[in-house]
Design an enzyme around this catalytic site. Structure first.
Site, mmCIF file in Angstrom:
data_model
loop_
_atom_site.group_PDB
_atom_site.id
_atom_site.type_symbol
_atom_site.label_atom_id
_atom_site.label_comp_id
_atom_site.label_asym_id
_atom_site.label_seq_id
_atom_site.Cartn_x
_atom_site.Cartn_y
_atom_site.Cartn_z
ATOM 1 N N ASP A 194 -7.973 -9.071 -13.911
ATOM 2 C CA ASP A 194 -7.468 -7.557 -14.213
ATOM 3 C C ASP A 194 -8.315 -7.051 -15.508
ATOM 4 O OD1 ASP A 194 -4.927 -6.017 -12.700
ATOM 5 O OD2 ASP A 194 -6.123 -5.017 -14.333
ATOM 6 N N THR A 239 -3.497 8.309 -4.446
ATOM 7 C CA THR A 239 -3.926 9.578 -3.762
ATOM 8 C C THR A 239 -4.790 10.153 -4.904
ATOM 9 O OG1 THR A 239 -1.909 9.512 -2.537
ATOM 10 C CG2 THR A 239 -3.231 11.571 -2.625
ATOM 11 N N LEU A 272 3.611 -7.224 2.521
ATOM 12 C CA LEU A 272 4.981 -7.694 1.627
ATOM 13 C C LEU A 272 5.669 -6.317 1.346
ATOM 14 C CD1 LEU A 272 4.577 -6.915 -1.575
ATOM 15 C CD2 LEU A 272 3.062 -8.901 -1.423
ATOM 16 N N ALA A 273 7.062 -6.379 1.209
ATOM 17 C CA ALA A 273 7.731 -5.319 0.620
ATOM 18 C C ALA A 273 8.226 -5.640 -0.758
ATOM 19 C CB ALA A 273 8.746 -5.060 1.312
ATOM 20 N N LYS A 296 -2.800 -1.345 9.254
ATOM 21 C CA LYS A 296 -1.881 -1.041 8.080
ATOM 22 C C LYS A 296 -1.594 0.187 7.830
ATOM 23 C CE LYS A 296 -0.070 -1.908 4.112
ATOM 24 N NZ LYS A 296 1.233 -2.627 3.956
ATOM 25 N N CYS A 306 3.466 3.327 -1.849
ATOM 26 C CA CYS A 306 2.682 3.205 -0.612
ATOM 27 C C CYS A 306 2.866 4.330 0.433
ATOM 28 C CB CYS A 306 2.453 1.766 -0.380
ATOM 29 S SG CYS A 306 1.697 0.610 -1.445
HETATM 30 P P1 NAD Z 1 -1.085 -1.971 -9.007
HETATM 31 O O1 NAD Z 1 -1.666 -0.609 -9.508
HETATM 32 O O2 NAD Z 1 0.229 -2.927 -9.263
HETATM 33 O O3 NAD Z 1 -2.166 -3.263 -9.180
HETATM 34 C C1 NAD Z 1 -3.824 -2.771 -9.186
HETATM 35 C C2 NAD Z 1 -4.407 -3.501 -10.450
HETATM 36 O O4 NAD Z 1 -5.910 -3.601 -10.179
HETATM 37 C C3 NAD Z 1 -4.137 -2.888 -11.468
HETATM 38 O O5 NAD Z 1 -3.599 -3.892 -12.461
HETATM 39 C C4 NAD Z 1 -5.507 -2.464 -12.253
HETATM 40 O O6 NAD Z 1 -5.721 -2.473 -13.609
HETATM 41 C C5 NAD Z 1 -6.396 -3.503 -11.401
HETATM 42 N N1 NAD Z 1 -7.742 -2.951 -11.336
HETATM 43 C C6 NAD Z 1 -8.275 -1.941 -10.874
HETATM 44 N N2 NAD Z 1 -9.473 -1.905 -10.619
HETATM 45 C C7 NAD Z 1 -10.205 -3.020 -11.435
HETATM 46 C C8 NAD Z 1 -11.297 -3.652 -11.500
HETATM 47 N N3 NAD Z 1 -12.748 -3.224 -11.221
HETATM 48 N N4 NAD Z 1 -11.485 -4.613 -12.183
HETATM 49 C C9 NAD Z 1 -10.182 -5.411 -12.673
HETATM 50 N N5 NAD Z 1 -9.224 -4.850 -12.465
HETATM 51 C C10 NAD Z 1 -8.707 -3.793 -11.761
HETATM 52 O O7 NAD Z 1 -1.290 -1.990 -7.400
HETATM 53 P P2 NAD Z 1 -0.642 -2.797 -6.436
HETATM 54 O O8 NAD Z 1 0.790 -2.167 -6.074
HETATM 55 O O9 NAD Z 1 -0.740 -4.014 -6.592
HETATM 56 O O10 NAD Z 1 -1.331 -2.268 -5.069
HETATM 57 C C11 NAD Z 1 -2.793 -2.765 -4.833
HETATM 58 C C12 NAD Z 1 -3.186 -2.543 -3.355
HETATM 59 O O11 NAD Z 1 -2.042 -3.023 -2.221
HETATM 60 C C13 NAD Z 1 -2.852 -0.983 -3.136
HETATM 61 O O12 NAD Z 1 -4.028 -0.593 -2.122
HETATM 62 C C14 NAD Z 1 -1.759 -0.563 -2.136
HETATM 63 O O13 NAD Z 1 -1.603 0.232 -1.188
HETATM 64 C C15 NAD Z 1 -1.525 -1.932 -1.578
HETATM 65 N N6 NAD Z 1 -0.237 -2.620 -1.095
HETATM 66 C C16 NAD Z 1 0.587 -2.755 -2.148
HETATM 67 C C17 NAD Z 1 1.899 -3.145 -1.596
HETATM 68 C C18 NAD Z 1 3.010 -2.984 -2.823
HETATM 69 O O14 NAD Z 1 4.217 -3.129 -2.295
HETATM 70 N N7 NAD Z 1 2.916 -2.478 -4.068
HETATM 71 C C19 NAD Z 1 2.298 -3.461 -0.599
HETATM 72 C C20 NAD Z 1 0.999 -3.802 0.265
HETATM 73 C C21 NAD Z 1 -0.189 -3.406 -0.046
HETATM 74 C C1 UGA Z 2 6.671 -1.021 2.252
HETATM 75 C C2 UGA Z 2 6.499 -1.686 3.394
HETATM 76 O O1 UGA Z 2 7.938 -2.201 3.867
HETATM 77 C C3 UGA Z 2 5.618 -2.904 3.433
HETATM 78 O O2 UGA Z 2 5.679 -3.618 4.672
HETATM 79 C C4 UGA Z 2 4.240 -2.640 2.803
HETATM 80 O O3 UGA Z 2 3.551 -3.651 2.658
HETATM 81 C C5 UGA Z 2 4.544 -1.688 1.545
HETATM 82 O O4 UGA Z 2 5.319 -0.727 1.808
HETATM 83 C C6 UGA Z 2 3.202 -1.271 0.993
HETATM 84 O O5 UGA Z 2 2.178 -1.143 1.872
HETATM 85 O O6 UGA Z 2 3.180 -0.907 -0.263
HETATM 86 P P1 UGA Z 2 8.051 -1.263 -0.210
HETATM 87 O O7 UGA Z 2 7.503 0.191 -0.290
HETATM 88 O O8 UGA Z 2 7.841 -2.190 -1.146
HETATM 89 O O9 UGA Z 2 7.440 -1.813 1.304
HETATM 90 O O10 UGA Z 2 9.547 -1.257 0.303
HETATM 91 P P2 UGA Z 2 10.128 -0.767 1.793
HETATM 92 O O11 UGA Z 2 11.355 -1.860 1.736
HETATM 93 O O12 UGA Z 2 9.602 -0.792 2.727
HETATM 94 O O13 UGA Z 2 11.215 0.237 0.902
HETATM 95 C C7 UGA Z 2 10.431 1.573 0.780
HETATM 96 C C8 UGA Z 2 11.535 2.667 0.633
HETATM 97 O O14 UGA Z 2 12.278 3.058 1.883
HETATM 98 C C9 UGA Z 2 12.387 2.488 -0.370
HETATM 99 O O15 UGA Z 2 12.478 3.661 -1.254
HETATM 100 C C10 UGA Z 2 13.771 2.041 0.271
HETATM 101 O O16 UGA Z 2 14.887 2.456 -0.514
HETATM 102 C C11 UGA Z 2 13.545 3.174 1.658
HETATM 103 N N1 UGA Z 2 14.107 2.700 2.699
HETATM 104 C C12 UGA Z 2 13.960 1.597 3.286
HETATM 105 C C13 UGA Z 2 15.160 3.481 3.363
HETATM 106 O O17 UGA Z 2 15.716 4.562 2.693
HETATM 107 N N2 UGA Z 2 15.984 3.095 4.471
HETATM 108 C C14 UGA Z 2 15.694 2.157 5.021
HETATM 109 O O18 UGA Z 2 16.472 1.692 6.153
HETATM 110 C C15 UGA Z 2 14.533 1.183 4.399
#
Ligand code: NAD
Ligand code: UGA
Length: 470
Positions: A37, A97, A174-175, A227, A283
């Site tokens: 990172d 966004t 993953l959530a 997705k 997300c």
């Molecule tokens: P995050 O902001 O927590 O982490 C992203 C990291 O990437 C940051 O630490 C940033 O410094 C690093 N980064 C960016 N550009 C870089 C580069 N060129 N070189 C090195 N490091 C770099 O984001 P996140 O929550 O882990 O989400 C990452 C992606 O996964 C997003 O597209 C999101 O939509 C997706 N996603 C997130 C979740 C979730 O639960 N947060 C679940 C499923 C999918």
């Molecule tokens: C969500 C999806 O569940 C994951 O499958 C996906 O990978 C992820 O987004 C992503 O792409 O980032 P996450 O946002 O971590 O995961 O958590 P969720 O459990 O989905 O909850 C999202 C929001 O909805 C929370 O604020 C939660 O409190 C709310 N929620 C969830 C409700 O208000 N009611 C419900 O019944 C469920």
């Protein structure tokens, strides 16, 4: 013949990159996982001696980190070096966004995707499988392919060592709060691509712990789009049940009874039907906004408007909660003290991105009240930052206090607002709280945490989401 993966590089050590690579490293001890990172502070935190100082809180994470960190799981800022040595590179960078320019407020900002694609193009050696782990607009793989193939042209000109790429989409489902369990027991693993050998190579990694029938393979575009659509459907259920919570409050129906009755229909199912203050997290809103943007781009305006309503209901739900609080407290909360329990967007995470708490707290602060906040995992600085407190000239210092436990927030408070359903809030000592609060003492429960009859017997006035004043 399958390529045997020896070294994996994951770019992005965030909420996805960190936990995902930790689980992969535990499941594949023969492979080295380098998580890189550009954020030095974050990498330092991943390398903290004290496992309570990891940058991300996830149940079960620190135990797995303890097992494999600095063995086959290495966190560093050496992006170039580890791209160079990797047979497979996961892109797990942020895709928020766009804040300005074309598509502001809707389209995904792909600048981090582009910058790491360029880094991969420049530093990769030999054959490299590039895996999209980030959530991306459909067709992004085309952009990545085009950047990588331009790097090959450049190498030809300077007679550099021959290299090649295969690109796969492998979205993460993953959530937060359940990330480790979700990664260890996924409902499905989705791999999209057109290079069968690359698909099978990635599949082989998952086969270390995932049943083959749970691994689905598709074309690239269906994988990228699936997705976005999975998140859109999940968010849609929340907005649907939240819209009905408002109707329940008007008609003396009970949202829990309605959710139970419809959820027992196996065609509907009982998951994701908990009414609340609106979905948060980094997300759902971003991915639906992106879907809306794509539909508009293709001239599918009715489809775009349909999905936009999911976000509109979500915004409305938050607004109506803060309005109900103000109206119930006799139309003014100026100078009153309100205790806020929970600030993260859901329990078991320290993540506050898009948390409903932010908007509700800001609305209440705008009405001139004093907020006293407690969250078991979110640190003070984060809350102050999220509320933009230091930038607000009209607010005084005593309007915001942040505490280490729930009881300190309620002393002389007029109301308690429960925003996140942390486990410990189910066992609060409300008899004691009541003695320390001003009268009348209110509890606003947006997550169905409290037992309202018990609270009413103590003397509280209670409002519950989807039930109203009871
Ligand atoms: P995050 O902001 O927590 O982490 C992203 C990291 O990437 C940051 O630490 C940033 O410094 C690093 N980064 C960016 N550009 C870089 C580069 N060129 N070189 C090195 N490091 C770099 O984001 P996140 O929550 O882990 O989400 C990452 C992606 O996964 C997003 O597209 C999101 O939509 C997706 N996603 C997130 C979740 C979730 O639960 N947060 C679940 C499923 C999918
Ligand atoms: C969500 C999806 O569940 C994951 O499958 C996906 O990978 C992820 O987004 C992503 O792409 O980032 P996450 O946002 O971590 O995961 O958590 P969720 O459990 O989905 O909850 C999202 C929001 O909805 C929370 O604020 C939660 O409190 C709310 N929620 C969830 C409700 O208000 N009611 C419900 O019944 C469920």
């Amino acid at each position: 013949m399958l390529t045997s993966i020896k070294r994996v590089c994951c770019i992005g050590a965030g909420y996805v990159g960190g936990p995902t690579m930790t689980v992969l490293a535990n499941k594949c001890p023969e492979v080295i996982f380098n998580v890189v990172d550009m954020n030095i502070g974050r990498i330092k935190a991943w390398n903290s001696k004290n496992l309570d100082d990891l940058p991300i809180y996830e149940p079960g994470l620190k135990e797995l980190i303890a097992k494999c960190r600095n063995k086959n799981l290495i966190f560093s800022c050496d992006v170039e070096k580890h791209i160079e040595s990797a047979d497979m590179v996961f892109i797990s960078v942020n895709t928020p966004t766009k804040k300005s320019g074309i598509g502001a407020g809707k389209a995904s900002d792909l600048k981090w995707i582009e910058s790491c694609s360029r880094q991969i193009g420049k530093y990769a050696k030999g054959h490299t499988i590039v895996v999209e782990k980030s959530t991306l607009p459909v067709k992004t793989a085309e952009t990545i392919k085009s950047i990588l193939s331009a790097s090959l042209d450049n190498d030809k000109k300077i007679n550099a060592e021959k290299k090649s790429f295969a690109i796969l989409s492998n979205p993460e489902f993953l959530a937060e709060g359940t990330a480790i369990n979700d990664l260890q027991n996924p409902d499905r693993v989705l791999i999209g691509g057109d290079d069968i050998e690359a698909i099978n190579t990635l599949k082989k990694i998952y086969l270390n712990w995932v049943r083959e029938d749970k691994i689905i393979t598709t074309d690239l575009w269906s994988s990228e789009l699936s997705k976005l659509i999975a998140n859109a459907f999940l968010a849609q259920r929340i907005s649907s049940i939240n819209s009905i919570s408002a109707l329940c409050e008007q008609t003396d129906a009970d949202i829990n009874n309605v959710a139970k009755a419809i959820g027992m229909d196996s065609r509907i199912g009982d998951k994701f039907l908990n009414a609340g203050p609106g979905f948060g997290g980094s997300c759902f809103k971003k991915d639906i906004s992106n879907l809306v943007y794509i539909c508009n781009h293709y001239g599918l305006f009715e489809v775009a408007n349909y999905w936009e309503q999911i976000i509109n209901i979500n915004n409305w739900q938050r607004k109506r909660i803060s309005e109900i609080i103000v109206q119930t407290l006799f139309g003014t909360i100026s100078g009153k003290k309100i205790s806020i329990l929970g600030f993260s967007f859901k329990p078991n995470t320290n993540d506050t991105r898009e948390s409903p708490a932010i908007e509700i707290c800001n609305d209440l602060l705008d009405e001139g009240c004093n907020l006293s906040i407690y969250d078991p995992r979110v640190d003070q600085k984060q809350i102050i930052n999220d509320l933009g407190f230091n930038d607000k000239e009209n607010l005084t210092k005593d309007q915001l206090t942040i505490h280490e436990n729930a009881i300190e927030t309620i002393i002389n408070a007029d109301a308690i607002v429960i925003i996140t359903d942390w486990e410990e809030f189910y066992d609060l000592d409300f008899e004691l709280f009541f003695q320390k609060m001003r009268r009348p003492s209110w509890v606003f429960d947006t997550r169905d945490v409290v037992n309202h009859s018990k609270l009413k017997n103590i003397g509280f006035r209670v409002w519950k989401l989807g039930k109203g004043n009871i």
